[in-house]
Design a protein around this motif. Sequence first.
Motif, PDB file in Angstrom:
ATOM      1  N   LYS A  26       0.833  -1.218   0.000  1.00  0.00           N
ATOM      2  CA  LYS A  26       0.000   0.000   0.000  1.00  0.00           C
ATOM      3  C   LYS A  26       0.863   1.262   0.000  1.00  0.00           C
ATOM      4  CE  LYS A  26      -4.470  -1.342   1.872  1.00  0.00           C
ATOM      5  NZ  LYS A  26      -5.210  -0.849   0.718  1.00  0.00           N
ATOM      6  N   SER A  27       1.950   1.242   0.782  1.00  0.00           N
ATOM      7  CA  SER A  27       2.801   2.432   0.841  1.00  0.00           C
ATOM      8  C   SER A  27       3.553   2.634  -0.479  1.00  0.00           C
ATOM      9  CB  SER A  27       3.766   2.361   2.023  1.00  0.00           C
ATOM     10  OG  SER A  27       4.636   1.267   1.925  1.00  0.00           O
ATOM     11  N   PHE A  28       3.901   1.546  -1.152  1.00  0.00           N
ATOM     12  CA  PHE A  28       4.573   1.647  -2.455  1.00  0.00           C
ATOM     13  C   PHE A  28       3.602   2.216  -3.501  1.00  0.00           C
ATOM     14  CE2 PHE A  28       6.233   0.010  -6.494  1.00  0.00           C
ATOM     15  CZ  PHE A  28       7.560   0.405  -6.397  1.00  0.00           C
ATOM     16  N   ALA A  29       2.383   1.706  -3.513  1.00  0.00           N
ATOM     17  CA  ALA A  29       1.362   2.210  -4.443  1.00  0.00           C
ATOM     18  C   ALA A  29       1.057   3.684  -4.160  1.00  0.00           C
ATOM     19  CB  ALA A  29       0.092   1.369  -4.350  1.00  0.00           C
ATOM     20  N   PHE A  30       1.043   4.054  -2.871  1.00  0.00           N
ATOM     21  CA  PHE A  30       0.798   5.442  -2.490  1.00  0.00           C
ATOM     22  C   PHE A  30       1.933   6.332  -2.999  1.00  0.00           C
ATOM     23  CE2 PHE A  30       1.069   8.935   0.673  1.00  0.00           C
ATOM     24  CZ  PHE A  30      -0.153   9.522   0.421  1.00  0.00           C
ATOM     25  N   ALA A  31       3.171   5.870  -2.867  1.00  0.00           N
ATOM     26  CA  ALA A  31       4.321   6.641  -3.349  1.00  0.00           C
ATOM     27  C   ALA A  31       4.217   6.883  -4.856  1.00  0.00           C
ATOM     28  CB  ALA A  31       5.624   5.926  -3.008  1.00  0.00           C
ATOM     29  N   ILE A  32       3.776   5.882  -5.580  1.00  0.00           N
ATOM     30  CA  ILE A  32       3.598   6.035  -7.028  1.00  0.00           C
ATOM     31  C   ILE A  32       2.552   7.111  -7.324  1.00  0.00           C
ATOM     32  CG2 ILE A  32       2.734   4.886  -9.123  1.00  0.00           C
ATOM     33  CD1 ILE A  32       4.133   2.320  -8.028  1.00  0.00           C
ATOM     34  N   ARG A  33       1.462   7.092  -6.578  1.00  0.00           N
ATOM     35  CA  ARG A  33       0.425   8.122  -6.774  1.00  0.00           C
ATOM     36  C   ARG A  33       0.977   9.515  -6.472  1.00  0.00           C
ATOM     37  NH1 ARG A  33      -5.504   7.567  -4.762  1.00  0.00           N
ATOM     38  NH2 ARG A  33      -5.667   9.151  -6.369  1.00  0.00           N
ATOM     39  N   ILE A  34       1.774   9.611  -5.424  1.00  0.00           N
ATOM     40  CA  ILE A  34       2.363  10.899  -5.044  1.00  0.00           C
ATOM     41  C   ILE A  34       3.308  11.396  -6.147  1.00  0.00           C
ATOM     42  CG2 ILE A  34       4.023  11.985  -3.445  1.00  0.00           C
ATOM     43  CD1 ILE A  34       1.215  11.777  -2.251  1.00  0.00           C
ATOM     44  N   ILE A  35       4.114  10.497  -6.678  1.00  0.00           N
ATOM     45  CA  ILE A  35       5.041  10.870  -7.755  1.00  0.00           C
ATOM     46  C   ILE A  35       4.265  11.351  -8.975  1.00  0.00           C
ATOM     47  CG2 ILE A  35       6.715   9.955  -9.429  1.00  0.00           C
ATOM     48  CD1 ILE A  35       7.685   8.099  -7.059  1.00  0.00           C
ATOM     49  N   ARG A  36       3.214  10.647  -9.322  1.00  0.00           N
ATOM     50  CA  ARG A  36       2.401  11.057 -10.482  1.00  0.00           C
ATOM     51  C   ARG A  36       1.705  12.395 -10.237  1.00  0.00           C
ATOM     52  NH1 ARG A  36       0.591   5.003 -11.794  1.00  0.00           N
ATOM     53  NH2 ARG A  36       2.405   4.473 -13.052  1.00  0.00           N
ATOM     54  N   LEU A  37       1.257  12.605  -9.010  1.00  0.00           N
ATOM     55  CA  LEU A  37       0.621  13.882  -8.673  1.00  0.00           C
ATOM     56  C   LEU A  37       1.638  15.019  -8.776  1.00  0.00           C
ATOM     57  CD1 LEU A  37      -1.692  15.638  -7.679  1.00  0.00           C
ATOM     58  CD2 LEU A  37      -1.132  14.932  -5.335  1.00  0.00           C
ATOM     59  N   GLU A  38       2.832  14.791  -8.285  1.00  0.00           N
ATOM     60  CA  GLU A  38       3.883  15.813  -8.363  1.00  0.00           C
ATOM     61  C   GLU A  38       4.202  16.135  -9.824  1.00  0.00           C
ATOM     62  OE1 GLU A  38       7.841  17.524  -8.785  1.00  0.00           O
ATOM     63  OE2 GLU A  38       7.287  15.515  -9.418  1.00  0.00           O
ATOM     64  N   GLN A  39       4.271  15.113 -10.657  1.00  0.00           N
ATOM     65  CA  GLN A  39       4.527  15.326 -12.087  1.00  0.00           C
ATOM     66  C   GLN A  39       3.411  16.164 -12.711  1.00  0.00           C
ATOM     67  OE1 GLN A  39       4.820  11.189 -13.189  1.00  0.00           O
ATOM     68  NE2 GLN A  39       7.051  11.200 -13.159  1.00  0.00           N
ATOM     69  N   TYR A  40       2.172  15.851 -12.356  1.00  0.00           N
ATOM     70  CA  TYR A  40       1.015  16.598 -12.854  1.00  0.00           C
ATOM     71  C   TYR A  40       1.085  18.069 -12.413  1.00  0.00           C
ATOM     72  CZ  TYR A  40      -3.734  18.491 -12.530  1.00  0.00           C
ATOM     73  OH  TYR A  40      -4.831  19.305 -12.587  1.00  0.00           O
ATOM     74  N   LEU A  41       1.376  18.286 -11.127  1.00  0.00           N
ATOM     75  CA  LEU A  41       1.428  19.651 -10.606  1.00  0.00           C
ATOM     76  C   LEU A  41       2.536  20.462 -11.277  1.00  0.00           C
ATOM     77  CD1 LEU A  41       0.880  18.921  -6.814  1.00  0.00           C
ATOM     78  CD2 LEU A  41      -0.702  20.130  -8.336  1.00  0.00           C
ATOM     79  N   ARG A  42       3.656  19.832 -11.487  1.00  0.00           N
ATOM     80  CA  ARG A  42       4.790  20.504 -12.120  1.00  0.00           C
ATOM     81  C   ARG A  42       4.474  20.856 -13.574  1.00  0.00           C
ATOM     82  NH1 ARG A  42       9.088  17.609 -13.709  1.00  0.00           N
ATOM     83  NH2 ARG A  42       8.435  15.896 -12.363  1.00  0.00           N
ATOM     84  N   LYS A  43       3.871  19.909 -14.286  1.00  0.00           N
ATOM     85  CA  LYS A  43       3.594  20.121 -15.715  1.00  0.00           C
ATOM     86  C   LYS A  43       2.437  21.078 -15.966  1.00  0.00           C
ATOM     87  CE  LYS A  43       5.089  16.076 -18.270  1.00  0.00           C
ATOM     88  NZ  LYS A  43       4.674  14.817 -18.857  1.00  0.00           N
ATOM     89  N   THR A  44       1.310  20.827 -15.322  1.00  0.00           N
ATOM     90  CA  THR A  44       0.104  21.575 -15.663  1.00  0.00           C
ATOM     91  C   THR A  44      -0.113  22.825 -14.826  1.00  0.00           C
ATOM     92  OG1 THR A  44      -1.286  20.264 -14.205  1.00  0.00           O
ATOM     93  CG2 THR A  44      -1.063  19.499 -16.471  1.00  0.00           C
ATOM     94  N   LYS A  45       0.289  22.791 -13.590  1.00  0.00           N
ATOM     95  CA  LYS A  45       0.046  23.939 -12.711  1.00  0.00           C
ATOM     96  C   LYS A  45       1.298  24.779 -12.506  1.00  0.00           C
ATOM     97  CE  LYS A  45      -4.158  22.502 -11.608  1.00  0.00           C
ATOM     98  NZ  LYS A  45      -5.380  23.234 -11.798  1.00  0.00           N
ATOM     99  N   ARG A  46       2.428  24.255 -12.964  1.00  0.00           N
ATOM    100  CA  ARG A  46       3.726  24.912 -12.791  1.00  0.00           C
ATOM    101  C   ARG A  46       4.011  25.202 -11.319  1.00  0.00           C
ATOM    102  NH1 ARG A  46       5.813  26.070 -17.784  1.00  0.00           N
ATOM    103  NH2 ARG A  46       4.304  26.245 -19.454  1.00  0.00           N
ATOM    104  N   GLU A  47       3.587  24.310 -10.490  1.00  0.00           N
ATOM    105  CA  GLU A  47       3.794  24.435  -9.045  1.00  0.00           C
ATOM    106  C   GLU A  47       4.960  23.530  -8.645  1.00  0.00           C
ATOM    107  OE1 GLU A  47       4.144  24.775  -5.295  1.00  0.00           O
ATOM    108  OE2 GLU A  47       3.774  22.737  -5.955  1.00  0.00           O
ATOM    109  N   THR A  48       5.945  24.075  -7.947  1.00  0.00           N
ATOM    110  CA  THR A  48       7.094  23.250  -7.562  1.00  0.00           C
ATOM    111  C   THR A  48       7.373  23.233  -6.062  1.00  0.00           C
ATOM    112  OG1 THR A  48       8.614  25.090  -7.993  1.00  0.00           O
ATOM    113  CG2 THR A  48       8.259  23.511  -9.786  1.00  0.00           C
ATOM    114  N   ILE A  49       7.133  24.293  -5.364  1.00  0.00           N
ATOM    115  CA  ILE A  49       7.506  24.382  -3.952  1.00  0.00           C
ATOM    116  C   ILE A  49       6.713  23.381  -3.110  1.00  0.00           C
ATOM    117  CG2 ILE A  49       7.701  25.885  -1.934  1.00  0.00           C
ATOM    118  CD1 ILE A  49       9.536  26.696  -4.290  1.00  0.00           C
ATOM    119  N   LEU A  50       5.402  23.456  -3.154  1.00  0.00           N
ATOM    120  CA  LEU A  50       4.575  22.545  -2.350  1.00  0.00           C
ATOM    121  C   LEU A  50       4.691  21.107  -2.842  1.00  0.00           C
ATOM    122  CD1 LEU A  50       1.294  24.664  -2.028  1.00  0.00           C
ATOM    123  CD2 LEU A  50       3.153  24.458  -0.370  1.00  0.00           C
ATOM    124  N   SER A  51       4.763  20.941  -4.146  1.00  0.00           N
ATOM    125  CA  SER A  51       4.820  19.577  -4.679  1.00  0.00           C
ATOM    126  C   SER A  51       6.137  18.893  -4.328  1.00  0.00           C
ATOM    127  CB  SER A  51       4.582  19.567  -6.190  1.00  0.00           C
ATOM    128  OG  SER A  51       5.527  20.330  -6.873  1.00  0.00           O
TER     129      SER A  51
END
Length: 121
Positions: free
Chosen positions: A11-36
């Motif tokens: 579960k923690s490994f799957a959660f980490a994958i979701r977090i990584i994908r969310l960070e990629q999304y935030l960086r690409k589409t929202k141009r947000e880097t500090i919080l992500s």
Amino acid sequence: MTQKSNLTKDKSFAFAIRIIRLEQYLRKTKRETILSRQLIRSGTSVGANIREGYNAESDADFIHKLGIAQKECDETCYWLELLNATDYLDEKQFSSIYADAEALLKIIKSIILTKKQNRTL
């Protein structure tokens, strides 16, 4: 050689994958880097500390490592809440991953409590 399956590790490994994908999304589409960046550090640390805990040298070490995982998971909840409150995440995105974080947090707390109770018997 693959490791034996463990619900908490999985579960923690799957959660980490979701977090990584969310960070990629935030960086690409929202141009947000500090919080992500904060989110990715704490969100991926949960599983790393759980993995370390299952290789602990003692019950006290196990409890300590899972305690760190618990803190990191709670911190991840904070960053998710902040991203939601500042409209970087919509409600659907937030609720899905936040539910995973809360479920993982409950599992970790339960494991720590059980291990502490078993030590005193």
